[in-house]
Design a protein around this motif. Structure first.
Motif, PDB file in Angstrom:
ATOM      1  N   SER A 150      44.073 -22.784   8.118  1.00 62.26           N
ATOM      2  CA  SER A 150      45.300 -23.465   8.531  1.00 62.26           C
ATOM      3  C   SER A 150      45.328 -23.790  10.012  1.00 62.26           C
ATOM      4  CB  SER A 150      46.510 -22.588   8.191  1.00 62.26           C
ATOM      5  OG  SER A 150      46.573 -21.465   9.059  1.00 62.26           O
ATOM      6  N   TRP A 151      46.120 -24.800  10.346  1.00 69.02           N
ATOM      7  CA  TRP A 151      46.368 -25.209  11.731  1.00 69.02           C
ATOM      8  C   TRP A 151      46.979 -24.057  12.524  1.00 69.02           C
ATOM      9  CZ3 TRP A 151      45.872 -29.682  14.732  1.00 69.02           C
ATOM     10  CH2 TRP A 151      46.642 -29.738  15.888  1.00 69.02           C
ATOM     11  N   ARG A 152      48.022 -23.449  11.942  1.00 69.75           N
ATOM     12  CA  ARG A 152      48.707 -22.365  12.638  1.00 69.75           C
ATOM     13  C   ARG A 152      47.765 -21.187  12.877  1.00 69.75           C
ATOM     14  NH1 ARG A 152      54.221 -20.031  10.178  1.00 69.75           N
ATOM     15  NH2 ARG A 152      55.087 -21.795  11.346  1.00 69.75           N
ATOM     16  N   GLY A 153      47.029 -20.783  11.849  1.00 72.75           N
ATOM     17  CA  GLY A 153      46.130 -19.636  11.988  1.00 72.75           C
ATOM     18  C   GLY A 153      45.068 -19.857  13.049  1.00 72.75           C
ATOM     19  N   LEU A 154      44.443 -21.032  13.038  1.00 67.73           N
ATOM     20  CA  LEU A 154      43.394 -21.321  14.011  1.00 67.73           C
ATOM     21  C   LEU A 154      43.941 -21.298  15.432  1.00 67.73           C
ATOM     22  CD1 LEU A 154      40.519 -22.231  14.789  1.00 67.73           C
ATOM     23  CD2 LEU A 154      41.315 -24.595  14.511  1.00 67.73           C
ATOM     24  N   HIS A 155      45.082 -21.949  15.669  1.00 66.47           N
ATOM     25  CA  HIS A 155      45.618 -22.014  17.021  1.00 66.47           C
ATOM     26  C   HIS A 155      46.134 -20.657  17.501  1.00 66.47           C
ATOM     27  CE1 HIS A 155      45.430 -26.421  16.478  1.00 66.47           C
ATOM     28  NE2 HIS A 155      45.297 -26.411  17.792  1.00 66.47           N
ATOM     29  N   ARG A 156      46.666 -19.841  16.578  1.00 68.47           N
ATOM     30  CA  ARG A 156      47.079 -18.495  16.982  1.00 68.47           C
ATOM     31  C   ARG A 156      45.867 -17.628  17.323  1.00 68.47           C
ATOM     32  NH1 ARG A 156      52.061 -16.920  12.870  1.00 68.47           N
ATOM     33  NH2 ARG A 156      53.662 -18.155  13.934  1.00 68.47           N
ATOM     34  N   HIS A 157      44.829 -17.715  16.512  1.00 69.60           N
ATOM     35  CA  HIS A 157      43.597 -16.974  16.817  1.00 69.60           C
ATOM     36  C   HIS A 157      43.052 -17.412  18.171  1.00 69.60           C
ATOM     37  CE1 HIS A 157      39.650 -15.107  16.268  1.00 69.60           C
ATOM     38  NE2 HIS A 157      39.114 -16.280  16.584  1.00 69.60           N
TER      39      HIS A 157
END
Length: 421
Positions: A371-378
């Motif tokens: 996901s977009w959110r997961g990648l950017h949070r990581h």
């Protein structure tokens, strides 16, 4: 207190300004654990291995925090800028814009596709993140990572929706456009730096260079040998055409030539910009004031789509001992010396070290979510981890001789032998 316990205790305390933005107790607990998992020992820094090393913390808890939890990343991103500026910002700092590729298998990870990957020097199946790095005295701190979406994704709304890409970003945005948006965010946060540095992938874009100038910034960018330029003293005169109506538009009194041809008329000399681990770093350089052919497009001397002279800048050439030749443009003042130009241009390469350490030490490219959110949070949490490591390193450096750049703080804290960055 053991080394491991000592740094983990310090990390918890250091993270407090970030944790104040995570109002739920579970998120305030998960954030330090995840950052510690990125810094600590272990070959893989993806969710499952981190959770296994942090037992009894479960995978589901970490996954929910990174990929699903309804918390806002913007306050943590803003805090990252504040802390990075405090550590290395100022009139001697530079802001480096670049991108870095994360190799991937399959087709489901957000933004993945066949794209140029600098690490392998060719197209590969990967994700590409546009990066901004604040640096001073060869100490880099990456402050922003944003995913670039290839055309194959932009043209597939269903795919974008599945990956959780915000609808506002379902339009084509080039890497320079993404970089400019992030640059403006960094400037609005009050981050202080002297100049912006970019490679030719961004520097060949006239709108990008013009946008930097419009923001009132100094810049030095890579370009290509065929970039058309005029002499700095080019004059705009009335057209001498004998056909049709007299033209009102003034035209240059000389033709534009390539950057390569312009520099062939200039003297070259050896310049040493710093001392590396294997001795002085030096190459032959030449510089001349020019006006870039990036003004309005017109027809000149029977040729369409010719560009009028634009901003007056420095054109710089580099001949490396390997035979490779590089070209640069910079809007530094006319009284800038060749050594000063060279030192600024060469400051850009510090971001490559940062990218390598983000991947090798902190697992930037280990995230397995889609996901977009997961990648950017990581990515954000790896940036916070990197900032903490630089905080520790710089504090240690003030107490004695500066530690070698080739020994990373991550490996020291993790208790492993260091490897070259």
């Amino acid at each position: 207190m053991s080394t491991s316990v000592a740094w983990e205790h310090e990390l918890q305390s250091w993270l407090e300004p970030f944790l104040t933005h995570l109002h739920h107790p579970a998120r305030r607990r998960m954030c330090p654990l995840y950052v510690a998992g990125l810094i600590g020992p272990g070959e893989r820094k993806s969710l499952q291995p981190i959770a296994a090393r942090l037992a009894p913390v479960g995978y589901d808890q970490l996954h929910h925090f990174v990929s699903v939890g309804p918390w806002d990343e913007a306050p943590l991103e803003a805090e990252l800028l504040v802390q990075a500026n405090r550590l290395v910002g100022g009139p001697e700092a530079v802001l480096v814009i670049d991108d870095t590729a994360l190799p991937k298998k399959g087709t489901h990870s957000v933004g993945v596709g066949p794209q140029y990957a600098g690490a392998v020097g060719k197209k590969a199946n990967c994700q590409v993140l546009v990066s901004l790095t604040l640096a001073k005295d060869e100490v880099p701190i990456p402050v922003a990572l944003r995913l670039f979406l290839p055309d194959t994704w932009i043209k597939d709304p269903e795919r974008l929706q599945r990956a959780g890409v915000p609808e506002a970003l379902w339009t084509e945005r080039s890497k320079p456009q993404i970089a400019l948006a992030e640059l403006q965010r960094v400037m609005q946060a009050g981050v202080s730096f002297r100049a912006v540095l970019v490679d030719a992938g961004y520097g060949i874009s006239a709108p990008f260079r013009q946008a930097l100038t419009a923001l009132g910034l100094l810049w030095a960018v890579g370009t290509v040998r065929i970039q058309k330029v005029y002499p700095a003293d080019v004059q705009m005169v009335a057209s001498t055409t004998t056909r049709g109506r007299p033209r009102k538009t003034l035209v240059p009194d000389v033709e534009a030539v390539s950057a390569e041809a312009m520099l062939a008329k200039v003297s070259w000399r050896w310049v040493t910009w710093r001392r590396g681990t294997k001795g002085p770093l030096r190459a032959r350089f030449a510089a001349v004031r020019v006006r870039v052919a990036d003004g309005p497009a017109v027809q000149l001397r029977g040729h369409a789509a010719q560009h009028l002279p634009g901003e007056e800048v420095w054109l710089v050439g580099e001949h490396r001992s390997s035979g490779e030749r590089k070209y640069y443009l910079s809007n530094l003042p006319p009284d800038t010396t060749l050594k000063q130009l060279t030192s600024l241009i060469k400051a850009r390469w510090v971001c490559e070290q940062a990218h390598q350490q983000l991947k090798e030490e902190l697992g930037l490219d280990h995230f397995e979510g889609r996901s977009w959110r997961g990648l950017h949070r990581h990515a954000l949490l790896t940036l916070i981890a990197y900032l903490f490591l630089q905080h520790v390193r710089l504090r240690a450096a003030t107490g004695g001789k500066k530690k070698s750049q080739r020994t990373t703080t991550a490996t020291q804290l993790a208790g492993h032998p260091a490897h070259a960055a």
